[in-house]
Enzyme design. Structure first.
Site, PDB file in Angstrom:
ATOM      1  N   ASP A 131       0.848  -1.157  -0.092  1.00 16.66           N
ATOM      2  CA  ASP A 131       0.027  -0.022  -0.026  1.00 16.66           C
ATOM      3  C   ASP A 131       0.946   1.173  -0.162  1.00 16.66           C
ATOM      4  O   ASP A 131       2.074   1.367   0.394  1.00 16.66           O
ATOM      5  CB  ASP A 131      -1.017  -0.178   1.105  1.00 16.66           C
ATOM      6  CG  ASP A 131      -1.946   0.948   1.015  1.00 16.66           C
ATOM      7  OD1 ASP A 131      -2.966   0.714   0.286  1.00 16.66           O
ATOM      8  OD2 ASP A 131      -2.120   2.225   1.323  1.00 16.66           O
ATOM      9  N   GLN A 132       0.303   2.351  -0.563  1.00 14.61           N
ATOM     10  CA  GLN A 132       0.966   3.371  -0.713  1.00 14.61           C
ATOM     11  C   GLN A 132       0.172   4.689  -0.311  1.00 14.61           C
ATOM     12  O   GLN A 132      -0.891   4.685  -0.682  1.00 14.61           O
ATOM     13  CB  GLN A 132       1.673   3.800  -1.951  1.00 14.61           C
ATOM     14  CG  GLN A 132       2.512   5.084  -2.181  1.00 14.61           C
ATOM     15  CD  GLN A 132       3.116   5.333  -3.516  1.00 14.61           C
ATOM     16  OE1 GLN A 132       2.328   5.477  -4.306  1.00 14.61           O
ATOM     17  NE2 GLN A 132       4.539   5.038  -3.591  1.00 14.61           N
TER      18      GLN A 132
END
Length: 196
Positions: free
Chosen positions: A71-72
Site C-alpha cells: 500500500d502507498q
C-alpha cells in the site's frame, strides 16, 4: 520441498508489472480490505496497516501460498493524500503539493498462513515537487490521467517533470512496490528469488 505458490494481493497493474521483474511465477488475487483510514491514523501507520491487512486477507484464503500485499499513502505534512479519482481532485492535489516535499509512505508485507509468517516493512520516498503553474498541471493531467495514483504523481512517466528530487533507498518504492524490501521478505518467508 516444493516451492509454495506466490500470490500478489493487489489490483494494481503497476505492482503486477514491478513483480514481473523478479521472473517468479505468481498469480494475482484482489484483497477484500476496507481502506478507510482510522481516526487520527498517520499516513505511515495507514500504509503499514493496509499492506499487512491485504497480505493476510489473501493468505487466509490461500494458506499454502506466500502472499505479497502493498500500500502507498502520500504524506503531505502528516495529512494522507489518496488517489484522486477525478481530474478536479488531481488538479487540487498537485496545486497543494506544488513547491513542497511529500513523503510517499510505501509499505510491503508478506504473509504465509501455513507457517504463521507475517511481516511488513516501510520504504518511505521523499519527493520534492517543483513550483508548478496551472498550465503545467493541466498539461500533465491531460497527458497522463493519473487518477489511480496516490497524490496524482506518476513518476515512471511524464510525472517525473513535476519533480525536483526523489530520495529513496529502494528505487521502485515510488511506483508502488519496493522490490528490495519485497525480496528480503520473500527470502524470510522461504522463497529466494535467486534460487527459485
Amino acid at each position: 520441498m516444493d516451492t509454495p505458490p506466490l500470490i500478489l494481493g493487489s489490483t494494481s497493474r503497476y505492482r503486477r508489472e514491478l513483480l514481473e521483474r523478479l521472473r517468479l511465477p505468481f498469480t494475482v488475487v484482489a484483497p477484500q480490505v476496507d481502506e478507510t483510514p482510522a481516526p487520527g491514523e498517520t499516513p505511515e501507520a495507514l500504509a503499514l496497516r493496509l499492506a499487512l491487512a491485504k497480505a493476510q486477507a489473501v493468505a487466509a484464503a490461500h494458506p499454502q501460498a506466500i502472499v505479497i500485499g502493498s500500500d502507498q499513502v502520500a504524506d503531505l505534512a502528516g495529512e494522507p493524500i489518496g488517489k484522486p479519482g477525478t481530474h478536479e481532485r488531481a488538479r487540487e492535489q498537485l496545486q497543494r503539493m506544488s513547491g513542497r516535499e511529500v513523503v510517499f509512505q510505501t509499505a510491503v508485507a508478506v504473509a504465509r498462513a501455513d507457517t504463521g509468517f507475517a511481516r511488513v516493512l516501510l520504504a518511505p520516498v521523499r519527493v520534492r515537487f517543483r513550483t508548478l503553474g496551472d498550465a503545467e498541471i493541466e498539461h500533465y493531467l491531460r497527458a497522463e490521467q493519473p487518477y489511480d495514483c496516490a497524490g496524482s504523481a506518476k513518476s515512471e512517466a511524464l510525472g517525473i517533470a513535476l519533480l525536483d528530487a526523489i530520495e529513496s533507498d529502494d528505487p521502485t518504492a515510488l511506483v508502488g512496490l519496493p522490490l528490495i524490501r519485497t525480496c528480503a521478505l520473500l527470502r524470510e518467508a522461504g522463497l529466494d528469488p535467486l534460487a527459485a
